[in-house]
Enzyme design. Structure first.
Site, PDB file in Angstrom:
ATOM      1  N   LYS A  31       0.514  -0.938  -0.376  1.00  4.68           N
ATOM      2  CA  LYS A  31      -0.151   0.445  -0.056  1.00  4.68           C
ATOM      3  C   LYS A  31       0.993   1.171   0.189  1.00  4.68           C
ATOM      4  O   LYS A  31       1.422   1.730   0.821  1.00  4.68           O
ATOM      5  CB  LYS A  31      -1.275   0.301   1.574  1.00  4.68           C
ATOM      6  CG  LYS A  31      -2.207   0.888   1.235  1.00  4.68           C
ATOM      7  CD  LYS A  31      -3.265   0.589   2.183  1.00  4.68           C
ATOM      8  CE  LYS A  31      -4.018   2.271   2.488  1.00  4.68           C
ATOM      9  NZ  LYS A  31      -4.976   1.998   1.400  1.00  4.68           N
TER      10      LYS A  31
HETATM   11  N1  PMP Z   1      -7.427  -2.039  -2.919  1.00  3.38           N
HETATM   12  C1  PMP Z   1      -6.692  -0.214  -2.984  1.00  3.38           C
HETATM   13  C2  PMP Z   1      -6.017   0.203  -3.562  1.00  3.38           C
HETATM   14  C3  PMP Z   1      -7.059   0.836  -1.659  1.00  3.38           C
HETATM   15  O1  PMP Z   1      -6.786   1.302  -1.438  1.00  3.38           O
HETATM   16  C4  PMP Z   1      -7.530  -0.238  -0.544  1.00  3.38           C
HETATM   17  C5  PMP Z   1      -8.680   0.407   0.515  1.00  3.38           C
HETATM   18  N2  PMP Z   1      -7.135   0.288   1.974  1.00  3.38           N
HETATM   19  C6  PMP Z   1      -8.413  -1.392  -0.594  1.00  3.38           C
HETATM   20  C7  PMP Z   1      -8.518  -1.896  -1.730  1.00  3.38           C
HETATM   21  C8  PMP Z   1      -9.278  -1.525   0.518  1.00  3.38           C
HETATM   22  O2  PMP Z   1      -8.221  -2.295   1.018  1.00  3.38           O
HETATM   23  P1  PMP Z   1      -8.505  -2.472   2.988  1.00  3.38           P
HETATM   24  O3  PMP Z   1      -9.766  -2.574   2.757  1.00  3.38           O
HETATM   25  O4  PMP Z   1      -8.167  -2.937   3.383  1.00  3.38           O
HETATM   26  O5  PMP Z   1      -9.171  -0.932   3.456  1.00  3.38           O
END
Ligand code: PMP
Length: 318
Positions: free
Chosen positions: A170
């Site tokens: 991320k």
């Molecule tokens: N994909 C991306 C590119 C994101 O930025 C997010 C948000 N964090 C998600 C999916 C969803 O991930 P999460 O459920 O861990 O927040």
């Protein structure tokens, strides 16, 4: 005269400086506008950072704030740091403690969204330090209401593959791709983008994972589809069979499967559960929020807000 960016009354930043009074940055709690980084750091210049977006939910009846799946967020942050070569001395437990300190210092009594960032605080693209860290927490409610659901367009911009800039990490720089797709589909009148990967299969939304439901079967792209390994996605993969008796398939998803499904939605820590009512102008099901998405929405909010004692293990009391 327009107020400067360092003025409490600046039109963009005044809300942040008022609602996120204390930011934790590199060992200190500082007022929002004092949380700064050098313009020539690789973090500023090129988005060399990794981060987590985490939510905490206020339970009014109990007068308590709960962080949702804090452990998993910090495990993922450590993995992102490893992929992008951004080491810090703190481990998962120390970073969790810093988050809780920051939330307590701000005395929130409402739903909160947190950005916890680890960044390269040096100019060189290959530098391995110094690595900075900050935590910004602020009140934040729903990004979209349950009704009427949003419209999506499939972007002509593809998700970057794992062999280029991996979405499994991320990292801030990944969101340039999100920006390109988001600006594109908004210009075409849609609310949000859905990205395909370089194999032409469905990947994810800009900051959310995508789920579709057809004849009671839930499908979502597998974790090798060039997506972030979403914690909300993981939550639903565990919950939907047990709580709603739905089969969940994690596999390649074709674009046209999205056109033919009965219900679809985005999920993510920030997005939570957001119904999708049309994709590329094709109505999803009847073009309205479907019955299963409604159930998933209610289930999710009951759990994150602490109204389901059997899922208390996913919550950390602040
Ligand atoms: N994909 C991306 C590119 C994101 O930025 C997010 C948000 N964090 C998600 C999916 C969803 O991930 P999460 O459920 O861990 O927040």
């Amino acid at each position: 005269m327009t107020p400067s960016k360092w003025d409490q009354n600046h039109p963009i930043w005044s809300e942040w400086s008022q609602t996120a009074p204390y930011v934790w940055m590199n060992g200190e709690l500082v007022p929002f506008l004092h949380a700064q980084m050098p313009v020539m750091s690789a973090a500023c210049r090129a988005g060399v950072n990794v981060f987590e977006g985490i939510r905490a939910y206020w339970n009014e009846a109990r007068g308590k704030l709960y962080v949702f799946r804090m452990r998993e967020h910090y495990q993922r942050l450590v993995e992102s740091m490893r992929i992008m070569h951004l080491p810090r001395p703190e481990g998962v437990a120390e970073m969790e403690a810093l988050l809780l300190d920051t939330l307590r210092a701000n005395r929130f009594q409402t739903d909160v969204h947190v950005i916890h960032t680890v960044y390269l605080d040096a100019p060189g693209m290959e530098a391995l330090g110094p690595i900075g860290m900050y935590i910004v927490a602020r009140p934040r409610g729903r990004l979209h209401p349950l009704e009427p659901g949003i419209t999506c367009g499939v972007s002509s911009w593809q998700r970057m593959p794992d062999q280029a800039t991996p979405f499994r990490a991320k990292s801030g720089g990944n969101y340039l791709n999100t920006r390109l797709g988001g600006v594109e589909v908004r210009r075409h009148g849609y609310d949000a983008a859905i990205f395909l990967n370089t194999r032409g299969k469905v990947a994810e939304g800009g900051g959310a994972c995508v789920f579709a439901i057809k004849k009671g079967v839930v499908i979502t792209p597998s974790i090798t589809s060039d997506i972030l390994e979403s914690i909300t996605r993981d939550t639903l993969v565990e919950l939907l069979p047990r709580e709603l008796g739905l089969a969940v398939e994690q596999r390649d998803v074709d674009r046209t499967e999205l056109y033919m499904c009965d219900e679809a939605f985005f999920c993510g820590s920030g997005w939570e559960i957001v119904p999708i009512r049309a994709i590329d102008g094709v109505p999803v099901g009847g073009g309205e929020v479907g019955p299963l998405v409604r159930k998933i929405y209610d289930l999710y909010f009951n759990i994150v807000r602490g109204n389901r004692p059997d899922y208390r293990r996913w919550l950390t009391e602040v």
